[in-house]
Structures are given as C-alpha cells and as structure tokens.
Design an enzyme around this catalytic site. Structure first.
Site, PDB file in Angstrom:
ATOM      1  N   THR A 143     -73.861  32.236 -12.008  1.00  0.00           N
ATOM      2  CA  THR A 143     -72.403  32.289 -11.925  1.00  0.00           C
ATOM      3  C   THR A 143     -71.789  32.679 -13.262  1.00  0.00           C
ATOM      4  O   THR A 143     -72.145  32.113 -14.299  1.00  0.00           O
ATOM      5  CB  THR A 143     -71.874  30.911 -11.514  1.00  0.00           C
ATOM      6  OG1 THR A 143     -72.560  30.518 -10.332  1.00  0.00           O
ATOM      7  CG2 THR A 143     -70.386  30.943 -11.253  1.00  0.00           C
ATOM      8  N   HIS A 156     -70.382  28.185 -17.297  1.00  0.00           N
ATOM      9  CA  HIS A 156     -70.750  27.643 -15.986  1.00  0.00           C
ATOM     10  C   HIS A 156     -71.707  26.456 -16.142  1.00  0.00           C
ATOM     11  O   HIS A 156     -71.502  25.402 -15.524  1.00  0.00           O
ATOM     12  CB  HIS A 156     -71.393  28.735 -15.129  1.00  0.00           C
ATOM     13  CG  HIS A 156     -71.957  28.232 -13.831  1.00  0.00           C
ATOM     14  ND1 HIS A 156     -71.166  27.753 -12.813  1.00  0.00           N
ATOM     15  CD2 HIS A 156     -73.244  28.115 -13.401  1.00  0.00           C
ATOM     16  CE1 HIS A 156     -71.939  27.371 -11.802  1.00  0.00           C
ATOM     17  NE2 HIS A 156     -73.202  27.579 -12.125  1.00  0.00           N
ATOM     18  N   TYR A 202     -79.117  31.415 -14.901  1.00  0.00           N
ATOM     19  CA  TYR A 202     -78.108  30.346 -15.061  1.00  0.00           C
ATOM     20  C   TYR A 202     -77.563  30.554 -16.473  1.00  0.00           C
ATOM     21  O   TYR A 202     -77.568  29.652 -17.278  1.00  0.00           O
ATOM     22  CB  TYR A 202     -78.863  29.022 -14.922  1.00  0.00           C
ATOM     23  CG  TYR A 202     -78.098  27.728 -14.834  1.00  0.00           C
ATOM     24  CD1 TYR A 202     -77.109  27.513 -13.874  1.00  0.00           C
ATOM     25  CD2 TYR A 202     -78.411  26.667 -15.696  1.00  0.00           C
ATOM     26  CE1 TYR A 202     -76.471  26.296 -13.783  1.00  0.00           C
ATOM     27  CE2 TYR A 202     -77.783  25.446 -15.605  1.00  0.00           C
ATOM     28  CZ  TYR A 202     -76.807  25.264 -14.635  1.00  0.00           C
ATOM     29  OH  TYR A 202     -76.181  24.036 -14.545  1.00  0.00           O
ATOM     30  N   GLU A 250     -71.652  36.705  -9.291  1.00  0.00           N
ATOM     31  CA  GLU A 250     -72.793  37.078 -10.124  1.00  0.00           C
ATOM     32  C   GLU A 250     -72.946  38.593 -10.162  1.00  0.00           C
ATOM     33  O   GLU A 250     -72.428  39.314  -9.319  1.00  0.00           O
ATOM     34  CB  GLU A 250     -74.095  36.448  -9.567  1.00  0.00           C
ATOM     35  CG  GLU A 250     -74.004  34.934  -9.392  1.00  0.00           C
ATOM     36  CD  GLU A 250     -75.361  34.246  -9.280  1.00  0.00           C
ATOM     37  OE1 GLU A 250     -76.402  34.886  -9.547  1.00  0.00           O
ATOM     38  OE2 GLU A 250     -75.359  33.051  -8.909  1.00  0.00           O
ATOM     39  N   GLU A 307     -70.641  32.197  -5.424  1.00  0.00           N
ATOM     40  CA  GLU A 307     -70.899  32.289  -6.862  1.00  0.00           C
ATOM     41  C   GLU A 307     -70.779  33.749  -7.261  1.00  0.00           C
ATOM     42  O   GLU A 307     -71.467  34.614  -6.714  1.00  0.00           O
ATOM     43  CB  GLU A 307     -72.292  31.741  -7.225  1.00  0.00           C
ATOM     44  CG  GLU A 307     -72.372  30.225  -7.124  1.00  0.00           C
ATOM     45  CD  GLU A 307     -73.644  29.630  -7.749  1.00  0.00           C
ATOM     46  OE1 GLU A 307     -74.645  30.349  -7.884  1.00  0.00           O
ATOM     47  OE2 GLU A 307     -73.606  28.428  -8.105  1.00  0.00           O
ATOM     48  N   ARG A 318     -73.439  15.587 -14.293  1.00  0.00           N
ATOM     49  CA  ARG A 318     -74.270  14.732 -15.119  1.00  0.00           C
ATOM     50  C   ARG A 318     -73.417  13.962 -16.114  1.00  0.00           C
ATOM     51  O   ARG A 318     -72.823  12.954 -15.760  1.00  0.00           O
ATOM     52  CB  ARG A 318     -75.373  15.564 -15.810  1.00  0.00           C
ATOM     53  CG  ARG A 318     -76.497  15.946 -14.833  1.00  0.00           C
ATOM     54  CD  ARG A 318     -77.604  16.743 -15.515  1.00  0.00           C
ATOM     55  NE  ARG A 318     -77.102  18.006 -16.042  1.00  0.00           N
ATOM     56  CZ  ARG A 318     -77.116  19.166 -15.357  1.00  0.00           C
ATOM     57  NH1 ARG A 318     -77.628  19.204 -14.168  1.00  0.00           N
ATOM     58  NH2 ARG A 318     -76.628  20.269 -15.879  1.00  0.00           N
TER      59      ARG A 318
END
Lengths: 428, 428
Positions: B362, B146, B141, B214, B212, B155
């Site tokens: 991502t 991202h 991550y 990647e 995503e 959030r």
C-alpha cells in the site's frame, strides 16, 4: 471401480519384491526423460517406469473416450498439468487400463515383445523430473505437535499454540519458481540474520539450515473464483500425494517473519518427490484424525475418515558417510485433514488450479524421535543429534544429504511414495 | 536508444489530447480481445490499441531479428509472457518500431489505409485482459507511512515500526490464481473473524472489506535458481509497471495472520490494470527515494535514482452514485525501491520467472488525504470518510466501485497508466 484396483489379490506379470514401493495396487504418476525420449508421463511399476506415451502409440489407450483427442500428446509433456486438466474420469480410465495391462493374466502387453521393450524402462535408466509445474503453492501448518514445539521454542511455553490455531488450518503462500525435482542440489542460502544478542543484522550464509518433513497434495480439478469448495466436495479435487521437503533457513526466517510470515527463509528451494500416489490408491489407508476440540465451525466439519496412515522417515547422510535414520513420523497424525485445508482455502472464494501443490506443514510426532525438522530434533541446537558416523548435528552441514521416504502397508500390500532427496551445496 | 523515444518533441499522426494517458512517448503493452479477434498483444496509443499481431501480418516487424522466429505467433497469445521471454532486445525493438510507425512524419502505416483499418482499434471496442499470467506474485510492504499506520492501529503506537522494517524490504508471497483483469467484479469474501471482545470466532461475510493502492512491476527476464541478482542488475530484469489493487478483508486478516502472515484475507482477489508501462518510458521520471536510515547493508545499497515520480489517485463510486476522489498519493514516496526489493528477493538464490508480479504494498502519503487504504483513511472505522453523495464509509459496501489511476508528467508529456477498476459484489 477404483477399489477393485486396490485388491491385495491382484498380481502383475512383472516380478516385484514385497518391499518394493510400486506394486500393481499403487501405479503412481510421474514425468521422466532419457537421452532419447521425453519428457514423457509415466506410471511406476516395480523397478520400472511404464512410458505412457509409448503405450499410447501402441494403441493401448485408443478406446478410452475419457481422453478425448488429448492423446498421445498429453503424455509427451514436461509435467502432469495437462493430463490433470482432463479430469478425474480420464485419470481413472488410464490408471484402470494400466492396471489391466499389467495384470498377470492379461497378455495384451505381456506377450507383445516389441511393446514391452518400448513401454517399460528400468527406473535406474531414466531421469525423473518435477511431476507438476506448480500452478500455486500453499504450505499449511497442520501438525499440532510441530506448531506446539515451535511455539515453545520461539514464543511462550505456557501459551505455545496461538488462539487461532485450533479454529482454522493456518497456512501461507509459498514460492513456486524454486520447487525442484528430487535430487536437485540445494544451495545454502545467504541472507540477513540477527541473533537476539546482536544489535544489528548481518548478511551471510545461513547458519541454521533445516529440512521439513511434509506431504503435499496435488490438485487435479480446478474451481471457479468466488465459489467455495465444500468440505464434502474437497477430496474430489485432489489427484494425489507426494513427499515434500520444505527446506528452511531458521535464522533468516526468525528475523524476517514478523509481521507478514516466512519469505526468504523458505523460498530458496523446496524439493518434491517424482511420484504422485493417487488418492484412489490410498483408499484402504483412511483413518480418523485426532479428535478436534473445539469442534470445527460447520464449514470445516467433516464426517468419516479423512486422514491417511502413511509411515514416514527422514535419513541424513553426511558427505561420504553412512546414512542415519533421524526421524520416523506418520501422516495420519495431522490435526487438520487435507479436506479441511482445501475447504478452508476456498471458503473465501479463492480458486484452485490444476497442478496446485498444498503441503501439510512439518509432520511431527509426539516422541523425540518422531520430529519432522532439525530445529525440533536438536531442540534449537540445545540437544545435538548423534549420527551413525560419530558426528552430530544442530543444523544441516554442507554436503549433507536429506532423504525422506514414505509408505502405507496393509494386508501385505505396500503403497510406497519412493523418496525425495537433496544434498546441501556450500553457499556461493 | 530508448531515450530518443521519450523526447517531448515526438508527435504522432494520430490525434491525441494532452490529457490522454497514452501519447507516443508512452506505448505501454497489454492484451485484448474482441468478438472477431484475439486474444492479441497490443500497444496503447491515444484512444486506440495497436494490434501487434495485425501489424506483424502486414510485415511491419519483418526485419526485427530480435524476434527470431517468434512472430507472428508471439503476438497472438492470452498474455505477454511469451513476448517477455524473448528478452529486452526484443521488447525494445518492438517499442522502437511502433514509435517509428506512429511518428507524424512516417508514412508507412499512416498512408496505408487497409493497415490502419486492421491495426488500429478504438479502446472502447475491445476488451482488455490480464496483461500477464502471473508466474509468481510477491507483495511487499515498502511504504514507511503505511507500515507505521498499521503498526499504530494494530500493535503499539510507541513502537509502530517493527525492528526489521528499516533493514529489509518486508514482503510475502501472494496467490496468483485470483489475480484478475481490471473490471472483473470482486465477490465479498466470507471467512472466520473474531473481534477482540468475542470469545469464539464466527464464519460469515467480511465486515471490513478494503482496497490497497499499489503499483506492481512485471519481471521480463528470469534468473537462475541459486544465483542472486545484484542490485546493479536488478532493473535489467524489470519490463514495466502497472496499477494494482490488493483487495483485503481486514477482519479475516487480523484473526488469521499470526504467525504465518496474510492468507484468506487477501487471496480472494487482486485486480491488475491492463497496461504495463515500460521502465524505458519512465526514465524521465526517476527521483531519489527517502533517505534510508540506517544505511542499507551492502547488498541493498544503491547509487543513483531508483524511485519514480508517479502521481496516484483512488476514487470510490457508490452503486448508482457519483465518483469521489478519496486519496491522492505518489509512488515516489516508497522507502524501498523496486531494485532493492528485487535484489533482496533473490539474495538467497530465489529465482525470477518471466511474468512474475511484484507489488509495492500500500502506497500511503504523509497527509490524511494521501492514504492508500480505507483502513487508514477511516482510521480503523473511527473517522468515517464522507463521500460526494452524502454517505460515508468505514469500509467498502456492496456495489462500491474502486478505481485507481496514475500518471507521470514532465515537460508537457503525460505518461499514464490507465486505470484499474473493480466493483464489490455481495457475498454468496
């Protein structure tokens, strides 16, 4: 058929004490090796392992068409995986034949001196290996008592269970490379940890090393990607169950786990017991699980009894000290059944593979002496746990050995799981 | 040695256009099959695959002692895993020999008519498979853009990055069974989802299917359980890199992911590109990553350049429609390098295995047209993304094909990654 193999009236020509985990009604599968042999597949019987490769060489499975041309080589492997891929008819045929060969009134093996010598080895003379090479490993979180306790300690006592918990069996993917055989020492991990009163994290040996009492089920029959397994079919994919210790470093875990879940706090090691007890052997021990409220959505709605009444215990042995039993729990307490876990896991099309391991999550009971982790037993270090040698524990110390055991008993028959054991080594 | 293989002055006797992904400086590894052959290992060169098994049969690798007695059988496998286990000297010896055989001034293969016919197949005539059987799969991550975007949306915009994010490369374990070859259709998953304004969850097809963008790195050399890999040694374990699409069901994910992380929102499918570009081929493209503030703890502190300047793009093609490029990003933007990811992953003693896949997470850039997921491109559905055919997208529709491409360019040499592609099938 399998039910006949569970009959309490069955007896073996091998002398087996009533408190032994492996009577003729059990016949769990595992993998062993010795200096001269192995790795080879085996079935446990009393204090012995029955070497399935040797038995195959003597022709005892010759007429089992369910094995196709896989024998004898399928019995000379480092894991059960290839045997599992043969499918349920093959597993059942072998277990049935082994049951016949060991029955008190069956002379084929009993009276064949050379075969007995070659096929039966004392368990004390063999080294048991990891029973499967885990294809995939998922850890669930299916004890409502454990999830509630963790929620109280780490989040909010008034809202201990998160809103999704009663709707679905929460789970996460774990690491397969670090799943080790029972008896393998566990090195205390180092990692980042930050106490609430610290401003920055530091790197060093975990100060909150823990165990987790779990059961794992082994998938024998895979499924196709994109095709869910219905809850009615779920148990058809399960080969059997074994004891599982999901070692955890609570300080690493609590710093790293938001927002993507546990990672280095878990993947330094998990211990799996050597014997996989078949679902067939556990048939007599089915019980209903807790009442589920709210009612599960239709894809998780099950009829009948899908929990299993297995008594569990955890013992802690300090280096050079005596063993203390620190917890007694029961697998029958699980809120979410294995069938529900498996149906949920595949509900999005995720595929199963032979050799997959699915662990239950920590199995905690309702009383203070039935909790499945040190975190809960010593309530985050606030109630140190007294041991027989006069010492106490908040978390595990170097040199501590954790041993988990389990068995189901009914009508005088004890279906045992053996044990899963590991000793903590100091950090590097 | 490897550097000589990267020289812009190298030319092949095979005619390769300047915009082709696979010049003689690249030589990525993969696995193919045809009606008559395979599965077999191969190297990409221009519009062809070089069949390594066939080349081995012609004796071209005969003197490579690094292969021991593994050839020719190591080249006739369904994955690169066995080849990876031979170790870096073997990988390098084969790549070097293939480079020699394809050089414009080397007649051994060029002038051997039968060998050319047997060893070189047009890429359009073979079916490319999943290059590795993933032993373990971890998804990181590591793009700060991202992680910040997701934090803002889900959030708190004022505290988008969680406190641990700049201290360690956050990651989680993913599912290996559902990692599929490029071109494999992806079935829209069903699952539980609950919108904030709904009181109870419902089960049904995902309404927020996403991709995503990647990159994944493939581990070639494993490590011992209990022994961390230092950051200086980390890249020695990496064989190469490939494009990776981590399909995601955002509605499933957002309902399930607290507290143990993403699960069914991810494990219904991930797509991996067929060609693994070696780290050796990417040497010329090393760049420094972003400045890290705070400075990483010592075990994550790296010297030199450990990011790689790889341009990436995502294209979306509606069923029967034209392709629209919807994002252009760059792998060089990653906040945490692969070396840091790997050192962190093993810092607790977790072991590596040959064939492990480690995905970046991502890869989003800083501009609205460089975001690596539909979630971000359409900003959680609030800014629908216009396509060339006049339609727009909030999330993926059935029939949509997502194609990801990547390449690095310098001094006229283009090191390409080919593409990873998948089409969305309707839910069952």
């Amino acid at each position: 058929m399998p039910n006949a193999l569970n009959s309490p009236s069955l007896r073996s020509w091998i002398d087996i004490r009533p408190d032994n985990d492996f009577p003729i009604q059990n016949l769990p599968f595992g993998v062993f090796e010795t200096e001269e042999r192995g790795p080879r597949l085996a079935v446990a019987i009393g204090g012995y392992v029955l070497d399935l490769y040797a038995a195959s060489q003597f022709g005892f499975f010759e007429d089992l068409t369910e094995l196709g041309d896989a024998q004898p080589k399928v019995f000379r492997r480092r894991s059960l995986n290839a045997f599992l891929r043969l499918g349920r008819p093959a597993w059942r045929a072998v277990r049935q034949r082994v049951s016949e060969l060991l029955r008190h009134d069956e002379p084929r093996l009993r009276d064949h001196e050379e075969a007995v010598r070659e096929c039966l080895l004392r368990q004390t003379e063999v080294r048991m290996l990891r029973p499967v090479k885990p294809a995939n490993y998922t850890d669930f979180y299916s004890s409502i008592e454990h999830a509630t306790n963790v929620g109280i300690m780490f989040r909010d006592p008034a809202n201990a269970l998160l809103p999704n918990w009663r709707w679905l069996p929460i789970g996460y993917h774990g690491r397969t490379s670090s799943i080790v055989a029972s008896g393998t020492p566990i090195r205390r991990p180092s990692g980042q940890r930050k106490a609430p009163d610290e401003t920055v994290p530091t790197f060093g040996p975990s100060r909150q090393l823990d165990f987790e009492l779990e059961m794992a089920f082994v998938v024998g029959s895979g499924s196709e990607l994109g095709t869910p397994v219905s809850i009615e079919q779920a148990e058809e994919h399960i080969f059997g169950l074994c004891l599982f210790n999901d070692w955890s470093a609570r300080d690493l875990q609590s710093w790293e786990y938001v927002p993507l879940g546990p990672f280095l706090g878990k993947n330094f090691g998990s211990s799996v017991a050597p014997w996989v007890v078949t679902l067939d052997a556990l048939e007599p021990f089915r019980i209903a699980g807790p009442v589920q409220e709210p009612a599960p959505l239709p894809y998780l709605a099950q009829r009948g009894s899908h929990n299993f009444d297995v008594q569990l215990e955890v013992a802690l042995t300090p280096e050079g000290g005596a063993e203390t039993t620190i917890s007694r729990s029961n697998f029958g307490l699980m809120y979410w059944s294995m069938a529900q876990q498996l149906a949920h896991h595949t509900s999005n099309g995720c595929n199963l593979e032979a050799g997959d391991l699915y662990a239950s999550g920590t199995i905690s009971g309702t009383t203070p002496d039935s909790l499945g982790s040190m975190l809960e037993l010593a309530w985050r270090g606030t109630r140190p746990l007294p041991l027989a040698d006069g010492s106490e524990r908040k978390f595990l110390l170097d040199g501590d050995t954790v041993t988990m055991r389990g068995h189901a008993t009914k009508d005088g028959v004890r279906i045992g799981f053996g044990e899963v054991r590991g000793t903590v080594l100091p950090a590097l």
